[in-house]
Design an enzyme around this catalytic site. Structure first.
Site, mmCIF file in Angstrom:
data_model
loop_
_atom_site.group_PDB
_atom_site.id
_atom_site.type_symbol
_atom_site.label_atom_id
_atom_site.label_comp_id
_atom_site.label_asym_id
_atom_site.label_seq_id
_atom_site.Cartn_x
_atom_site.Cartn_y
_atom_site.Cartn_z
ATOM 1 N N HIS A 117 -9.352 1.624 4.759
ATOM 2 C CA HIS A 117 -8.088 1.703 5.504
ATOM 3 C C HIS A 117 -8.287 2.643 6.699
ATOM 4 O O HIS A 117 -9.043 3.609 6.621
ATOM 5 C CB HIS A 117 -6.984 2.220 4.573
ATOM 6 C CG HIS A 117 -5.624 2.108 5.181
ATOM 7 N ND1 HIS A 117 -5.157 3.016 6.101
ATOM 8 C CD2 HIS A 117 -4.655 1.169 5.030
ATOM 9 C CE1 HIS A 117 -3.939 2.640 6.485
ATOM 10 N NE2 HIS A 117 -3.606 1.524 5.855
ATOM 11 N N GLU B 285 -6.587 4.963 7.788
ATOM 12 C CA GLU B 285 -6.299 6.374 7.482
ATOM 13 C C GLU B 285 -7.490 7.023 6.783
ATOM 14 O O GLU B 285 -7.757 8.212 6.978
ATOM 15 C CB GLU B 285 -5.018 6.465 6.627
ATOM 16 C CG GLU B 285 -3.791 6.157 7.480
ATOM 17 C CD GLU B 285 -2.632 5.524 6.725
ATOM 18 O OE1 GLU B 285 -2.600 5.585 5.486
ATOM 19 O OE2 GLU B 285 -1.735 4.960 7.398
ATOM 20 N N GLU C 140 -5.212 -4.668 10.459
ATOM 21 C CA GLU C 140 -4.124 -3.715 10.692
ATOM 22 C C GLU C 140 -4.358 -2.966 12.000
ATOM 23 O O GLU C 140 -5.117 -1.978 12.032
ATOM 24 C CB GLU C 140 -4.064 -2.699 9.546
ATOM 25 C CG GLU C 140 -3.883 -3.315 8.183
ATOM 26 C CD GLU C 140 -3.307 -2.314 7.185
ATOM 27 O OE1 GLU C 140 -2.223 -2.586 6.669
ATOM 28 O OE2 GLU C 140 -3.924 -1.267 6.959
ATOM 29 N N ASN D 247 0.883 -1.161 0.000
ATOM 30 C CA ASN D 247 0.000 0.000 0.000
ATOM 31 C C ASN D 247 0.920 1.209 0.000
ATOM 32 O O ASN D 247 1.548 1.498 1.004
ATOM 33 C CB ASN D 247 -0.895 -0.015 1.246
ATOM 34 C CG ASN D 247 -1.691 1.270 1.395
ATOM 35 O OD1 ASN D 247 -1.732 2.101 0.488
ATOM 36 N ND2 ASN D 247 -2.326 1.447 2.547
ATOM 37 N N SER E 22 3.736 -2.251 10.135
ATOM 38 C CA SER E 22 5.188 -2.362 10.334
ATOM 39 C C SER E 22 5.768 -3.719 9.928
ATOM 40 O O SER E 22 6.696 -4.213 10.568
ATOM 41 C CB SER E 22 5.560 -2.016 11.785
ATOM 42 O OG SER E 22 5.160 -0.697 12.094
ATOM 43 N N LYS F 91 0.154 4.297 -0.168
ATOM 44 C CA LYS F 91 -0.429 5.486 0.463
ATOM 45 C C LYS F 91 -0.210 6.689 -0.464
ATOM 46 O O LYS F 91 -0.303 6.537 -1.670
ATOM 47 C CB LYS F 91 0.144 5.677 1.859
ATOM 48 C CG LYS F 91 0.040 4.370 2.673
ATOM 49 C CD LYS F 91 0.265 4.511 4.125
ATOM 50 C CE LYS F 91 0.037 3.182 4.817
ATOM 51 N NZ LYS F 91 0.169 3.251 6.249
ATOM 52 N N GLY G 179 2.926 2.265 10.685
ATOM 53 C CA GLY G 179 3.912 3.335 10.531
ATOM 54 C C GLY G 179 4.653 3.693 11.808
ATOM 55 O O GLY G 179 5.298 4.729 11.890
HETATM 56 P P1 13P Z 1 3.282 0.300 7.541
HETATM 57 O O1 13P Z 1 3.737 -0.985 6.927
HETATM 58 O O2 13P Z 1 4.034 1.500 7.016
HETATM 59 O O3 13P Z 1 3.230 0.231 9.037
HETATM 60 O O4 13P Z 1 1.770 0.551 7.039
HETATM 61 C C1 13P Z 1 0.854 -0.487 7.166
HETATM 62 C C2 13P Z 1 -0.366 -0.114 6.411
HETATM 63 O O5 13P Z 1 -1.097 0.774 6.794
HETATM 64 C C3 13P Z 1 -0.642 -0.837 5.165
HETATM 65 O O6 13P Z 1 -1.922 -0.579 4.702
#
Ligand code: 13P
Length: 249
Positions: A95, A97, A167, A10, A213, A12, A173
């Site tokens: 997601h 976010e 997640e 992903n 992560s 982002k 992150g």
């Molecule tokens: P990270 O791998 O950067 O922690 O992000 C995970 C994520 O949100 C994937 O959709």
């Protein structure tokens, strides 16, 4: 049990169209021959260049979001037809976010899941708890509610094709990865819920990914859990080292 693993990135809000082309040209030979499904979910504007660069490779291209209407006066939104016509095969839905910054709810997630399936797009349905919810001991209740609502009106055959990504928000992150026991506990609970909503066959077919992560150093530990069928990878999917997660074994 014959579930094929999915290792998904992903991106982002990262990479321009030209960076996308350059990355996929370099990355595709490194991902070739992978035993698992490889998927890159990229920003809307990068979908076309990504699909073109990935043509003839084992890399599938997905979107990070989609609107639940067919077309019309929805300034700034992307429709399912736009995604399929551009060559996207998957779409991330809900997601954390998007839920946090763009006010998505379980109800809009459900509408998007249904619309994606109607158009033959494979939804990657995200769920996850905050650190507070984990500390309150309501993680599994919360996830069950998110998944129950996301799958309202989805048939067993459609559910089998769908991918779920667990997640934990506190692990996204942050460099703070869930332990394999924590991740397995929730992914197992999700599979049990799918069996409850549908049947054992559907629960056995659906792919459940862990995200938060994931790195080359922790991939094997997570991906060997019985109910974890791969990963949804943010930061570590932006570099060609992502191949080390794809070839985790
Ligand atoms: P990270 O791998 O950067 O922690 O992000 C995970 C994520 O949100 C994937 O959709």
């Amino acid at each position: 049990m014959s579930r094929r693993m999915v290792i998904a990135g992903n991106w982002k809000m990262n990479k321009t169209p030209s960076e996308t082309r350059a990355f996929i040209r370099e990355f595709a030979p490194l991902a070739a021959g992978a035993e698992h499904e490889v998927l890159l979910c990229v920003p809307a504007i990068d979908i076309l260049p990504a699909v073109e660069a990935a043509r003839g490779t084992n890399i599938q291209i997905g979107a990070e979001n989609m609107y639940y209407e067919e077309s019309g006066a929805y300034t700034g939104e992307i429709s399912p037809d736009m995604l399929t016509d551009a060559g996207a095969t998957h779409v991330i839905i809900g997601h954390s976010e998007r839920r946090e910054y763009f006010a998505e709810t379980n109800e809009t997630v459900n509408k998007k899941v249904l619309k994606a399936l109607e158009h033959g797009l494979i939804p990657v349905v995200c769920c996850g708890e905050t650190l507070t919810q984990r500390e309150q001991g309501i993680t599994v209740d919360w996830i069950r509610q998110q998944i129950k609502i996301a799958f309202l009106g989805v048939s067993a055959d459609e559910a089998k094709k769908t991918i779920i990504a667990y997640e934990p928000i506190w692990a996204i992150g942050t460099g703070k990865v869930a332990t394999s026991e924590q991740a397995e506990e929730v992914c197992g609970a999700i599979r049990a819920l799918i069996a409850e909503i549908y049947d054992a066959e559907t629960a056995d077919a659906i792919r459940i990914l862990y995200g938060g992560s994931v790195k080359p150093s922790n991939a094997a530990e997570l991906f060997t859990q019985p109910d974890i069928d791969g990963g949804l990878v943010g930061g570590a999917s932006l570099k060609t080292d992502f191949k080390d997660i794809i070839f985790w074994k």
